[in-house]
Scaffold this motif. Structure first.
Motif, mmCIF file in Angstrom:
data_model
loop_
_atom_site.group_PDB
_atom_site.id
_atom_site.type_symbol
_atom_site.label_atom_id
_atom_site.label_comp_id
_atom_site.label_asym_id
_atom_site.label_seq_id
_atom_site.Cartn_x
_atom_site.Cartn_y
_atom_site.Cartn_z
ATOM 1 N N TYR A 192 -40.164 36.055 -0.052
ATOM 2 C CA TYR A 192 -40.868 36.973 -0.951
ATOM 3 C C TYR A 192 -42.365 36.825 -0.700
ATOM 4 C CZ TYR A 192 -42.240 39.066 -5.477
ATOM 5 O OH TYR A 192 -42.790 39.835 -6.468
ATOM 6 N N ARG A 193 -42.979 37.870 -0.137
ATOM 7 C CA ARG A 193 -44.396 37.834 0.231
ATOM 8 C C ARG A 193 -45.176 38.909 -0.523
ATOM 9 N NH1 ARG A 193 -45.501 34.819 4.972
ATOM 10 N NH2 ARG A 193 -43.608 34.165 6.039
ATOM 11 N N GLN A 194 -46.490 38.872 -0.378
ATOM 12 C CA GLN A 194 -47.347 39.809 -1.110
ATOM 13 C C GLN A 194 -47.001 41.261 -0.830
ATOM 14 O OE1 GLN A 194 -51.529 39.058 -0.806
ATOM 15 N NE2 GLN A 194 -51.410 37.173 -1.991
ATOM 16 N N GLU A 195 -46.601 41.574 0.397
ATOM 17 C CA GLU A 195 -46.306 42.973 0.723
ATOM 18 C C GLU A 195 -45.097 43.501 -0.040
ATOM 19 O OE1 GLU A 195 -44.302 41.376 4.776
ATOM 20 O OE2 GLU A 195 -46.164 40.779 3.806
ATOM 21 N N GLY B 140 -34.963 47.893 4.628
ATOM 22 C CA GLY B 140 -35.726 48.206 3.429
ATOM 23 C C GLY B 140 -35.353 47.285 2.283
ATOM 24 N N MET B 141 -36.288 47.083 1.371
ATOM 25 C CA MET B 141 -36.052 46.196 0.230
ATOM 26 C C MET B 141 -34.915 46.722 -0.637
ATOM 27 S SD MET B 141 -39.912 45.139 -0.961
ATOM 28 C CE MET B 141 -39.320 44.267 -2.422
ATOM 29 N N ALA B 142 -33.981 45.827 -0.961
ATOM 30 C CA ALA B 142 -32.842 46.192 -1.802
ATOM 31 C C ALA B 142 -32.749 45.331 -3.053
ATOM 32 C CB ALA B 142 -31.548 46.091 -1.013
ATOM 33 N N GLY B 143 -33.254 44.088 -2.998
ATOM 34 C CA GLY B 143 -33.144 43.185 -4.140
ATOM 35 C C GLY B 143 -33.672 41.813 -3.799
ATOM 36 N N ASP B 144 -33.190 40.808 -4.525
ATOM 37 C CA ASP B 144 -33.604 39.433 -4.240
ATOM 38 C C ASP B 144 -32.516 38.443 -4.637
ATOM 39 O OD1 ASP B 144 -33.881 39.465 -7.043
ATOM 40 O OD2 ASP B 144 -35.732 38.334 -7.030
ATOM 41 N N VAL B 145 -32.624 37.231 -4.083
ATOM 42 C CA VAL B 145 -31.762 36.112 -4.453
ATOM 43 C C VAL B 145 -32.666 34.924 -4.762
ATOM 44 C CG1 VAL B 145 -29.626 36.762 -3.257
ATOM 45 C CG2 VAL B 145 -31.409 35.554 -2.002
ATOM 46 N N ASN B 146 -32.272 34.143 -5.756
ATOM 47 C CA ASN B 146 -33.107 33.029 -6.215
ATOM 48 C C ASN B 146 -32.270 31.790 -6.482
ATOM 49 O OD1 ASN B 146 -35.559 34.741 -6.724
ATOM 50 N ND2 ASN B 146 -34.136 35.694 -8.160
ATOM 51 N N LEU B 147 -32.887 30.645 -6.233
ATOM 52 C CA LEU B 147 -32.336 29.346 -6.632
ATOM 53 C C LEU B 147 -33.364 28.650 -7.500
ATOM 54 C CD1 LEU B 147 -30.777 27.443 -3.576
ATOM 55 C CD2 LEU B 147 -29.587 28.375 -5.547
ATOM 56 N N PHE B 148 -32.879 28.002 -8.544
ATOM 57 C CA PHE B 148 -33.742 27.215 -9.428
ATOM 58 C C PHE B 148 -33.180 25.802 -9.512
ATOM 59 C CE2 PHE B 148 -33.711 31.601 -10.905
ATOM 60 C CZ PHE B 148 -35.061 31.906 -10.883
ATOM 61 N N PHE B 149 -34.004 24.829 -9.193
ATOM 62 C CA PHE B 149 -33.614 23.423 -9.321
ATOM 63 C C PHE B 149 -34.106 22.951 -10.684
ATOM 64 C CE2 PHE B 149 -33.680 24.283 -4.819
ATOM 65 C CZ PHE B 149 -32.514 23.684 -4.380
ATOM 66 N N ASN B 150 -33.244 23.116 -11.699
ATOM 67 C CA ASN B 150 -33.621 22.857 -13.093
ATOM 68 C C ASN B 150 -33.385 21.424 -13.539
ATOM 69 O OD1 ASN B 150 -34.189 25.599 -13.300
ATOM 70 N ND2 ASN B 150 -32.136 26.103 -14.003
ATOM 71 N N VAL C 224 -40.273 25.511 2.226
ATOM 72 C CA VAL C 224 -39.264 25.332 3.268
ATOM 73 C C VAL C 224 -38.772 26.667 3.826
ATOM 74 C CG1 VAL C 224 -37.223 25.217 1.779
ATOM 75 C CG2 VAL C 224 -37.255 23.955 3.922
ATOM 76 N N ASN C 225 -38.843 27.739 3.040
ATOM 77 C CA ASN C 225 -38.379 29.033 3.541
ATOM 78 C C ASN C 225 -39.524 30.015 3.753
ATOM 79 O OD1 ASN C 225 -38.844 29.663 0.751
ATOM 80 N ND2 ASN C 225 -37.403 31.355 0.896
ATOM 81 N N PHE C 226 -40.756 29.513 3.806
ATOM 82 C CA PHE C 226 -41.934 30.381 3.862
ATOM 83 C C PHE C 226 -41.957 31.249 5.123
ATOM 84 C CE2 PHE C 226 -46.496 31.290 4.481
ATOM 85 C CZ PHE C 226 -46.718 31.954 3.284
ATOM 86 N N MET D 231 -47.203 35.479 -9.817
ATOM 87 C CA MET D 231 -45.876 34.869 -9.795
ATOM 88 C C MET D 231 -45.409 34.685 -8.355
ATOM 89 S SD MET D 231 -42.322 35.959 -11.644
ATOM 90 C CE MET D 231 -42.917 35.456 -13.247
ATOM 91 N N GLN D 232 -45.629 35.696 -7.505
ATOM 92 C CA GLN D 232 -45.239 35.577 -6.099
ATOM 93 C C GLN D 232 -45.932 34.385 -5.451
ATOM 94 O OE1 GLN D 232 -47.455 36.354 -3.194
ATOM 95 N NE2 GLN D 232 -45.785 35.546 -1.962
ATOM 96 N N ARG D 233 -47.222 34.225 -5.694
ATOM 97 C CA ARG D 233 -47.969 33.091 -5.113
ATOM 98 C C ARG D 233 -47.448 31.761 -5.631
ATOM 99 N NH1 ARG D 233 -52.241 36.875 -5.654
ATOM 100 N NH2 ARG D 233 -52.771 36.107 -7.732
ATOM 101 N N SER D 234 -47.171 31.682 -6.925
ATOM 102 C CA SER D 234 -46.718 30.411 -7.493
ATOM 103 C C SER D 234 -45.312 30.055 -7.010
ATOM 104 C CB SER D 234 -46.777 30.444 -9.025
ATOM 105 O OG SER D 234 -45.763 31.267 -9.554
ATOM 106 N N TRP D 235 -44.428 31.062 -6.878
ATOM 107 C CA TRP D 235 -43.076 30.793 -6.399
ATOM 108 C C TRP D 235 -43.092 30.319 -4.959
ATOM 109 C CZ3 TRP D 235 -38.116 33.379 -8.284
ATOM 110 C CH2 TRP D 235 -38.087 33.410 -9.682
ATOM 111 N N ALA D 236 -44.018 30.826 -4.150
ATOM 112 C CA ALA D 236 -44.092 30.417 -2.746
ATOM 113 C C ALA D 236 -44.426 28.928 -2.611
ATOM 114 C CB ALA D 236 -45.125 31.262 -2.006
ATOM 115 N N ARG D 237 -45.118 28.377 -3.602
ATOM 116 C CA ARG D 237 -45.529 26.967 -3.558
ATOM 117 C C ARG D 237 -44.620 26.044 -4.359
ATOM 118 N NH1 ARG D 237 -50.457 29.725 -4.947
ATOM 119 N NH2 ARG D 237 -50.092 29.062 -7.078
ATOM 120 N N ASP D 238 -43.755 26.587 -5.193
ATOM 121 C CA ASP D 238 -42.965 25.799 -6.141
ATOM 122 C C ASP D 238 -41.747 25.183 -5.456
ATOM 123 O OD1 ASP D 238 -41.412 24.821 -8.269
ATOM 124 O OD2 ASP D 238 -42.095 26.400 -9.610
#
Length: 196
Positions: free
Chosen positions: A19-22, A85-95, A3-5, A53-60
């Protein structure tokens, strides 16, 4: 998460991009830092494992990740298309498979020059607004190390309250219910969310 690809969320100081390969080489470099490993409860990975991990997260469908870009930093060399420039990341997990409206949230501002400038707060506000309005999230949970005073302070400022402590894992679980916050959460207004 698909949804956010192809989604970019722009704020005053940050841009959230998928989050992409680059992004993997810089992300991998960050995660070789023992202090960041401890703060994020992460194990070191090889560069090949990081790409996987990047590839799997993109599909998860149970994980949503954005890279946080600092608009004051130069763009990724050779791309000129990110807006910072890259500074960090934010993540959500639907557990919780029985409750799709609840998600665990994380943030990491890895670049030292990007810390203590309000980027973490703005990134979380944008990300939470996206999660509420696009993903249907109504309650957030953050697990923070007991000694991570900066993160504890940040989440408290955003209205999170301590829900429990684990002496075994030495972490504090903080929770925020977007439905209870109502007008107390100005970031929750959909008209403030600029998505492109």
């Amino acid at each position: 998460m698909l949804v956010n690809f192809n989604l970019t969320i722009t704020g005053e100081r940050v841009v959230l991009v998928p989050y992409r390969q680059e992004h993997v080489p810089v992300y991998h470099e960050w995660m070789e830092n023992p202090a960041l490993q401890e703060a994020t409860a992460s194990e070191p990975l090889t560069i090949e494992e990081e790409y996987e991990m990047q590839r799997s997260w993109a599909r998860d469908s149970n994980k949503c990740t954005f890279v946080v870009l600092d608009r004051a930093l130069p763009d990724i060399p050779g791309t000129g298309r990110h807006g910072g420039g890259m500074a960090g990341d934010v993540n959500l997990f639907f557990n919780d498979p029985d409750n799709r409206s609840a998600a665990e949230i994380e943030i990491m501002i890895a670049e030292p020059h990007s810390r203590r400038r309000g980027l973490g707060r703005e990134a979380l506000e944008l990300f939470m607004a996206f999660a509420v309005h696009t993903l249907g999230v109504t309650s957030f949970r953050a697990k923070i190390g007991e000694t991570n005073s900066a993160s504890l302070h940040l989440f408290t400022q955003l209205g999170f309250a301590e829900a429990s402590r684990s002496s075994v894992f030495q972490e504090i679980t903080m929770e925020f219910n977007a439905l209870d916050a109502g007008a107390l959460a100005p970031w929750a207004r959909a008209d403030l969310l600029w998505v492109g």
